[in-house]
Design a protein around this motif. Structure first.
Motif, mmCIF file in Angstrom:
data_model
loop_
_atom_site.group_PDB
_atom_site.id
_atom_site.type_symbol
_atom_site.label_atom_id
_atom_site.label_comp_id
_atom_site.label_asym_id
_atom_site.label_seq_id
_atom_site.Cartn_x
_atom_site.Cartn_y
_atom_site.Cartn_z
ATOM 1 N N GLU A 170 -12.875 8.647 2.740
ATOM 2 C CA GLU A 170 -12.442 7.985 1.757
ATOM 3 C C GLU A 170 -11.019 7.498 1.482
ATOM 4 N N LEU A 171 -10.368 8.537 1.721
ATOM 5 C CA LEU A 171 -8.752 8.504 1.860
ATOM 6 C C LEU A 171 -8.313 7.387 2.635
ATOM 7 N N GLU A 172 -9.079 7.152 3.820
ATOM 8 C CA GLU A 172 -8.630 6.400 4.813
ATOM 9 C C GLU A 172 -9.038 4.774 4.431
ATOM 10 N N GLU A 173 -10.288 4.851 3.922
ATOM 11 C CA GLU A 173 -10.722 3.469 3.344
ATOM 12 C C GLU A 173 -9.898 3.251 2.217
ATOM 13 N N ALA A 174 -9.385 4.000 1.277
ATOM 14 C CA ALA A 174 -8.675 3.435 0.241
ATOM 15 C C ALA A 174 -7.040 2.863 0.687
ATOM 16 N N SER A 175 -6.560 3.575 1.834
ATOM 17 C CA SER A 175 -5.376 2.831 2.398
ATOM 18 C C SER A 175 -5.717 1.669 2.886
ATOM 19 N N LEU A 176 -6.817 1.415 3.746
ATOM 20 C CA LEU A 176 -7.129 0.167 4.404
ATOM 21 C C LEU A 176 -7.408 -0.806 3.269
ATOM 22 N N LEU A 177 -7.799 -0.522 2.191
ATOM 23 C CA LEU A 177 -8.071 -1.531 1.065
ATOM 24 C C LEU A 177 -6.545 -1.992 0.398
ATOM 25 N N ASP A 178 -5.608 -0.991 0.610
ATOM 26 C CA ASP A 178 -4.431 -1.125 0.117
ATOM 27 C C ASP A 178 -3.511 -2.032 1.058
ATOM 28 N N GLY A 179 -4.064 -2.315 2.135
ATOM 29 C CA GLY A 179 -3.234 -3.214 3.083
ATOM 30 C C GLY A 179 -2.784 -2.421 4.085
ATOM 31 N N CYS A 180 -3.106 -1.217 4.101
ATOM 32 C CA CYS A 180 -2.471 -0.499 5.549
ATOM 33 C C CYS A 180 -3.035 -0.767 7.029
ATOM 34 N N THR A 181 -2.791 -0.832 7.911
ATOM 35 C CA THR A 181 -3.392 -0.901 9.183
ATOM 36 C C THR A 181 -3.939 0.355 9.633
ATOM 37 N N ARG A 182 -4.585 0.657 10.743
ATOM 38 C CA ARG A 182 -5.238 1.668 11.179
ATOM 39 C C ARG A 182 -4.102 2.458 11.523
ATOM 40 N N ALA A 183 -2.938 2.137 12.324
ATOM 41 C CA ALA A 183 -1.981 2.843 12.547
ATOM 42 C C ALA A 183 -1.084 3.494 11.489
ATOM 43 N N GLN A 184 -0.802 2.598 10.455
ATOM 44 C CA GLN A 184 -0.146 3.145 9.342
ATOM 45 C C GLN A 184 -1.302 3.987 8.516
ATOM 46 N N THR A 185 -2.439 3.953 8.562
ATOM 47 C CA THR A 185 -3.312 4.967 7.663
ATOM 48 C C THR A 185 -3.223 6.268 8.647
ATOM 49 N N PHE A 186 -3.157 6.257 9.900
ATOM 50 C CA PHE A 186 -3.057 7.641 10.767
ATOM 51 C C PHE A 186 -1.875 8.326 10.550
ATOM 52 N N PHE A 187 -0.595 7.575 10.566
ATOM 53 C CA PHE A 187 0.825 8.129 10.555
ATOM 54 C C PHE A 187 1.196 8.461 8.889
ATOM 55 N N LYS A 188 0.408 7.624 8.023
ATOM 56 C CA LYS A 188 1.040 8.013 6.794
ATOM 57 C C LYS A 188 -0.009 8.753 5.824
ATOM 58 N N ILE A 189 -1.371 8.688 6.241
ATOM 59 C CA ILE A 189 -2.294 9.374 5.530
ATOM 60 C C ILE A 189 -2.640 10.717 6.472
ATOM 61 N N VAL A 190 -3.131 10.379 7.552
ATOM 62 C CA VAL A 190 -4.065 11.444 8.253
ATOM 63 C C VAL A 190 -2.968 12.552 8.666
ATOM 64 N N LEU A 191 -2.111 12.095 9.632
ATOM 65 C CA LEU A 191 -1.085 13.053 10.222
ATOM 66 C C LEU A 191 -0.290 13.831 9.344
ATOM 67 N N PRO A 192 0.097 13.499 8.152
ATOM 68 C CA PRO A 192 0.685 14.712 7.174
ATOM 69 C C PRO A 192 -0.426 15.649 6.745
ATOM 70 N N MET A 193 -1.657 15.306 6.733
ATOM 71 C CA MET A 193 -2.625 16.239 6.645
ATOM 72 C C MET A 193 -2.975 17.195 7.523
ATOM 73 N N LEU A 194 -2.598 16.888 8.735
ATOM 74 C CA LEU A 194 -2.472 17.751 10.011
ATOM 75 C C LEU A 194 -1.444 18.719 10.318
ATOM 76 N N VAL A 195 -0.497 18.794 9.303
ATOM 77 C CA VAL A 195 0.605 19.636 9.416
ATOM 78 C C VAL A 195 0.306 21.118 9.725
ATOM 79 N N PRO A 196 -0.627 21.765 9.040
ATOM 80 C CA PRO A 196 -0.763 23.110 9.303
ATOM 81 C C PRO A 196 -1.426 23.436 10.853
ATOM 82 N N THR A 197 -2.259 22.503 11.131
ATOM 83 C CA THR A 197 -2.806 22.766 12.636
ATOM 84 C C THR A 197 -1.565 22.261 13.703
#
Length: 278
Positions: A170-197
């Motif tokens: 749902e976090l990615e869907e929200a970013s896509l609805l706000d106009g982010c591309t798939r690449a922007q969604t990954f680097f701005k939403i997903v990648l920061p959440m992967l910091v511990p790993t």
């Protein structure tokens, strides 16, 4: 029952204390003997040094050409770990969000490749890149980085794969609805959440690449390209019985990675449990 718990607790702490001494004692001997000369080391290796003599370290830095091998090791380790983290995170994200039969089969192959020992493929690998493509002579350090990226990606993708599945879509869907591309969604939403790993993967790969001897020994043939494990091997062959130089050289070789591990050790178990178990 209470007495039994106390006995178990005592034995547990005793076992931990003994394990701690067994692991720390060799490092303690290396540190205290690095300030002694050959006579003191052979006569009383377990005693504390009478004075702190840093002259052996300066001599090692000069004779070992320490800063060149240190630079090579830092460059290889940093670039390898950086690209492994980025490529593995992107690959795992794509496989999780696009669970096709091809992607699932590719992921299974990557996981299965972790059980293949490097020794079984090192001869044909060096034959291809050396005798056929001549990369070993032309660009040994870039080739070494490429090989590390290839060999380190499987475990990293596996760890990222488990963690990405725990991120709500749902976090990615929200970013896509706000106009982010798939690449922007990954680097701005997903990648920061992967910091511990990401930190865990980085630490594990740094420990592996920094201390690796076998692969660099096959790829690096010129002295100016040597990493620290190879340089230490050559230095050991030159000063085989000169303990007052060998021990400081060994301490200088392992000290940077030891400091990095001490600062990042708490992320390892946390990242493994969050990524691989989920």
């Amino acid at each position: 029952m209470e007495a039994r718990k106390k006995v178990v607790s005592f034995l547990t702490y005793l076992l931990l204390a003994v394990s701690f001494v067994l692991f720390v004692f060799p490092f303690f001997l290396m540190v205290v003997n690095s300030f002694k000369n050959n006579g003191e080391i052979l006569e009383s290796p377990f005693s504390l040094p009478t004075s702190l003599n840093f002259g052996h370290f300066a001599e090692v830095v000069d004779k070992m050409n320490f800063f060149v091998s240190f630079r090579n090791t830092v460059v290889v380790t940093f670039l390898s770990v950086l690209f492994i983290g980025i490529f593995a995170a992107m690959t795992a994200y794509y496989m999780v969000r696009r669970p096709t039969k091809f992607n699932n089969g590719l992921f299974a192959l990557m996981v299965a490749s972790m059980i293949i020992p490097f020794q079984s493929i090192m001869i044909p690998l060096i034959y291809i890149y050396g005798a056929k493509l001549h990369w070993i002579d032309a660009a040994p350090i870039p080739l070494l980085i490429i090989l590390y990226i290839g060999f380190g990606s499987a475990l990293s993708v596996f760890m990222y794969h488990g963690f990405v599945k725990s991120i709500p879509y749902e976090l990615e869907e929200a970013s896509l609805l706000d106009g982010c591309t798939r690449a922007q969604t990954f680097f701005k939403i997903v990648l920061p959440m992967l910091v511990p790993t990401s930190v865990t993967i980085a630490i594990l790969n740094v420990l592996w690449i920094w201390n690796d001897y076998l692969l660099p020994s096959l790829v690096l043939t010129k002295e100016q390209d040597f990493t620290m494990p190879i340089k230490m091997k050559v230095f050991n062959g030159t000063y085989m019985n000169n303990w007052e130089l060998l021990i400081p050289a060994l301490l200088l070789t392992i000290l940077p990675i030891l400091v990095a591990y001490l600062f990042g050790q708490r992320y390892i178990i946390r990242g493994v449990s969050q990524g691989a178990i989920k």
